[in-house]
Design a protein around this motif. Structure first.
Motif, PDB file in Angstrom:
ATOM      1  N   GLY A 261       0.793  -1.214   0.000  1.00  0.00           N
ATOM      2  CA  GLY A 261       0.000   0.000   0.000  1.00  0.00           C
ATOM      3  C   GLY A 261       0.829   1.269   0.000  1.00  0.00           C
ATOM      4  N   SER A 262       2.121   1.158   0.292  1.00  0.00           N
ATOM      5  CA  SER A 262       2.937   2.373   0.302  1.00  0.00           C
ATOM      6  C   SER A 262       3.042   2.955  -1.102  1.00  0.00           C
ATOM      7  CB  SER A 262       4.311   2.096   0.898  1.00  0.00           C
ATOM      8  OG  SER A 262       4.905   1.003   0.260  1.00  0.00           O
ATOM      9  N   LEU A 263       3.081   2.100  -2.083  1.00  0.00           N
ATOM     10  CA  LEU A 263       3.033   2.538  -3.476  1.00  0.00           C
ATOM     11  C   LEU A 263       1.943   1.723  -4.155  1.00  0.00           C
ATOM     12  CD1 LEU A 263       6.811   2.500  -4.449  1.00  0.00           C
ATOM     13  CD2 LEU A 263       5.452   4.489  -3.912  1.00  0.00           C
ATOM     14  N   GLY A 264       1.351   2.286  -5.192  1.00  0.00           N
ATOM     15  CA  GLY A 264       0.368   1.518  -5.952  1.00  0.00           C
ATOM     16  C   GLY A 264       1.075   0.508  -6.826  1.00  0.00           C
ATOM     17  N   PRO A 265       0.368  -0.533  -7.287  1.00  0.00           N
ATOM     18  CA  PRO A 265       1.037  -1.554  -8.105  1.00  0.00           C
ATOM     19  C   PRO A 265       1.632  -0.992  -9.388  1.00  0.00           C
ATOM     20  CG  PRO A 265      -1.340  -1.871  -8.091  1.00  0.00           C
ATOM     21  CD  PRO A 265      -1.038  -0.834  -7.064  1.00  0.00           C
ATOM     22  N   GLN A 266       0.934  -0.016  -9.977  1.00  0.00           N
ATOM     23  CA  GLN A 266       1.457   0.564 -11.205  1.00  0.00           C
ATOM     24  C   GLN A 266       2.772   1.285 -10.937  1.00  0.00           C
ATOM     25  OE1 GLN A 266      -1.179   3.222 -13.299  1.00  0.00           O
ATOM     26  NE2 GLN A 266       0.273   3.487 -14.959  1.00  0.00           N
TER      27      GLN A 266
END
Lengths: 380, 150
Positions: A261-266
Motif C-alpha cells: 500500500g505504500s506505493l500503488g502496483p502501477q
C-alpha cells in the motif's frame, strides 16, 4: 536466448486491483525477468519510520519493541523519487522536513477498558510555511521536495479509510501512556525490509515443469500431489510421449506483484523498470573513463581529424578519457593543423590533464574506441 | 558493534570507482570487470544478455563473497570488439528492452484504467486509493508515453 532477440518482449496484464497487479511477461530471458522481480522487491525507495524518540512509555512493551513495530507500518510513499531526499544526501545533520516525515503518537488510557494503540493514532506533523518543523532547530536547507508531495504523503496506509483495518501497535490499560516522536526516512529494502513496497511477488514459469528446473518430491502419485496451478491453463500440457527438449528455454513468466500500500502496483512496476534502467545507465557511465561529461561532447566533433592527438605519457596513467559515443558534425574546436597550439577549446578534468597535447600523427588516427585506440593508451 | 552500515551495500563511498577493468594477460580479447555496489540483479541480467550476443566467446559472473558488495563479470570476445565495448552494447540493448517494456506496461495499465472506470466509480477510486500523488504520477506516465505507442 538467441531466439528472444528477434521477438519483442510482450506483457499482458491479467488483473489490476488497488494493491496488486497480475501480468504475464513473454519473450524475455529468465535472468531478465528475475532481475525485474528482484528490483521491484529490493530497490524501490519508500518511506518508513526509521528514528523514534520515546518520551513516555508506560506500556507493557519495551521501547525497542515499539520502535520496531512502528518501523514496520507502511506509509504512503507515492512519488518518492522527487518528494523526499535520502538523509545521507541532505545538507542537514540528522533529519529535516526535506529528508524526513515527522509523525507523532500520543495516547493514554483513562478508561477501565483496554485501549488499542493503532496506526490510526499516528499523526502527521506537517512542516510550517518556512519548510521547518515548529519547535525544532531550523536547518538551512531549501528544495522543491515539499511541493511535490501528495497531501497524504507519509500518512500510514489506510488511515481514515473505511474498511481498512489499522495496524495494531500496542494495547494499554488504564493509567498507561505512550508518547513518541517518529521520523520517517526514505530508504530501500536492501537496507531494511520495511522499505520494500511489495508484500509479496509471485513468480512462476513453466507450470508443467517441462524444462525440469525442479523435481517434485512425492509419496505415491506425483500428479495427484502436485496439482497444476491456474497458470497451467495458459500453456499446452505436455503429451505423455513427449521427449525432453533439453535446449528449451523459459520465456513466459507469470508474475503477481502485491504491494503493502505504500506505493500503488502501477508505480511499483514502472519504478522497477526505471530503476533497472538507471542501474544500467550508471554502468555505462562508469565504463566511460572519468571526465566523461566534458569529453563526450568534445569528442563528438571530428573523430577522424588527421593528426589526432598524441598522448606522450602513454599507458593508462595519462587517464584522459574519451567518451566512446560517436555522433559528430559541427565545427571542431580543435583542428589538426594547429599542431603546437595550447589545448584550448577543450578541458580535461582528469588529474593529469596537462599530459595531453596536440601532436603529430603519431598515434593511429581515427578509430576511437577501437582496439587500436586502446593499445595507444586510451582507456575506453 | 562493528557491523558495517547497511547502506554500504549499495552506496558508493567517496571517490570510489564504480567499475574496475582488469584486462586478462593470458587470454586474448578477455577482461574481468569488477562492478562495485551491485549484485546478482545486474550481474545475472548482463551475463544473460552477453551470452545472447554473437561476438561473445565467454561470459560469466560471480559474487565472490556474499558480504562483499560487488560482483565480477568475465568476458571474452572473438576479437571483433573489446570486452568493454560489448558490455556497453549489452547495457544499451537491455535499456532499450526495458524502455519498450515500459511503454507496453503503460499501454496495458491505461487500458485497465479505462476498463475499471467503466465498471463503476468505486472500482475507479479503488485503483488509486493512495491519493493524488499516485494519480499524478500515473497521469504523467500515461501522458508522457501513451500516444506514441499507438
Amino acid at each position: 536466448m538467441q531466439s528472444h532477440d528477434e521477438l519483442e518482449p510482450t506483457v499482458r496484464i491479467r488483473e489490476v486491483k488497488r494493491d496488486r497487479v497480475n501480468f504475464v511477461l513473454e519473450n524475455v530471458d529468465l535472468a531478465f525477468a528475475n532481475s525485474f522481480r528482484r528490483v521491484m522487491m529490493a530497490d524501490i525507495p519508500t518511506v518508513a519510520i526509521d528514528m523514534v524518540e520515546i518520551e513516555i512509555n508506560t506500556t507493557v512493551l519495551p521501547d525497542e519493541f515499539i520502535a520496531h513495530r512502528l518501523g514496520m507500518i507502511p506509509l504512503v510513499s507515492s512519488n518518492c523519487e522527487e518528494a523526499i531526499r535520502y538523509t545521507r544526501d541532505c545538507t542537514c545533520l540528522a533529519g529535516c522536513p526535506f529528508c524526513s516525515v515527522r509523525l507523532n503518537l500520543n495516547v493514554s488510557c483513562h478508561d477501565s477498558h483496554t485501549l488499542d494503540i493503532t496506526s490510526e493514532h499516528l499523526e502527521l506533523i506537517p512542516p510550517n510555511d518556512r519548510g521547518q518543523w515548529d519547535g525544532e532547530q531550523e536547518e538551512n536547507t531549501d528544495g522543491d521536495e515539499l511541493t511535490k508531495r501528495p497531501a497524504n504523503f507519509g500518512q500510514p496506509v489506510g488511515k481514515n479509510e473505511p474498511g481498512a483495518p489499522p495496524v495494531l501497535i500496542c494495547k494499554i490499560r488504564k493509567g498507561q501512556e505512550l508518547k513518541v516522536k517518529c521520523y520517517a526516512k526514505k530508504g530501500i529494502a536492501k537496507e531494511h525490509a520495511k522499505w520494500s513496497p511489495c508484500s509479496a511477488v509471485a513468480f512462476e514459469y513453466d507450470p508443467y515443469n517441462k524444462l525440469r528446473h525442479t523435481t517434485y518430491w512425492f509419496e505415491t502419485d506425483k500428479r495427484a500431489e502436485w496439482p497444476v496451478g491456474d497458470n497451467g491453463k495458459e500453456e499446452e500440457p505436455p503429451r505423455e510421449d513427449e521427449a525432453f527438449d533439453y535446449m528449451a528455454k523459459p520465456n513466459k513468466f507469470y508474475v503477481e506483484v502485491e504491494t503493502d500500500g505504500s506505493l500503488g502496483p502501477q508505480e511499483v512496476v514502472m519504478r522497477g523498470l526505471a530503476e533497472l534502467q538507471a542501474k544500467l545507465a550508471n554502468l555505462i557511465l562508469g565504463l566511460k573513463p572519468q571526465p566523461e561529461v566534458d569529453h563526450a561532447e568534445q569528442h563528438a566533433n571530428g573523430v577522424s581529424h588527421e593528426g589526432g592527438w598524441a598522448n606522450p605519457a602513454g599507458g593508462a596513467g595519462a587517464g584522459a578519457g574519451w567518451g566512446g559515443g560517436g555522433g559528430g558534425g559541427g565545427a571542431s574546436t580543435w583542428g589538426g593543423n594547429e599542431a603546437s597550439s595550447s589545448p584550448t577549446g577543450w578541458q580535461s578534468t582528469s588529474p593529469s590533464g596537462g599530459a595531453s597535447s596536440y601532436g603529430g600523427a603519431t598515434v593511429a588516427s581515427g578509430g576511437w574506441g577501437s582496439p587500436a585506440a586502446q593499445a595507444s593508451g586510451w582507456s575506453l | 558493534m562493528n557491523a558495517p552500515n547497511r547502506f554500504e551495500l549499495f552506496v558508493l563511498e567517496d571517490g570510489e570507482k564504480p567499475i574496475e577493468i582488469i584486462e586478462d594477460t593470458k587470454i586474448p580479447n578477455a577482461a574481468t570487470i569488477k562492478i562495485v555496489k551491485q549484485d546478482h540483479t545486474l550481474g545475472n541480467m548482463l551475463r544473460a544478455q552477453l551470452l545472447s550476443m554473437p561476438q561473445i566467446l565467454f561470459a560469466g559472473y560471480k559474487v565472490p563473497h556474499p558480504l562483499e558488495p560487488y560482483f565480477v563479470i568475465k568476458i571474452q570476445t572473438d576479437g571483433t570488439i573489446t570486452p568493454q565495448a560489448i558490455l556497453e552494447q549489452a547495457c544499451n540493448k537491455l535499456i532499450s528492452t526495458l524502455a519498450s517494456l515500459e511503454s507496453k506496461f503503460n499501454r496495458e495499465f491505461s487500458f485497465k484504467d479505462i476498463e475499471s472506470g467503466n465498471t463503476g466509480a468505486t472500482a475507479g477510486a479503488g485503483n488509486d486509493p493512495y491519493g493524488t500523488g499516485a494519480a499524478n504520477a500515473g497521469g504523467a506516465w500515461s501522458q508522457g508515453r501513451d500516444y506514441l505507442d499507438f
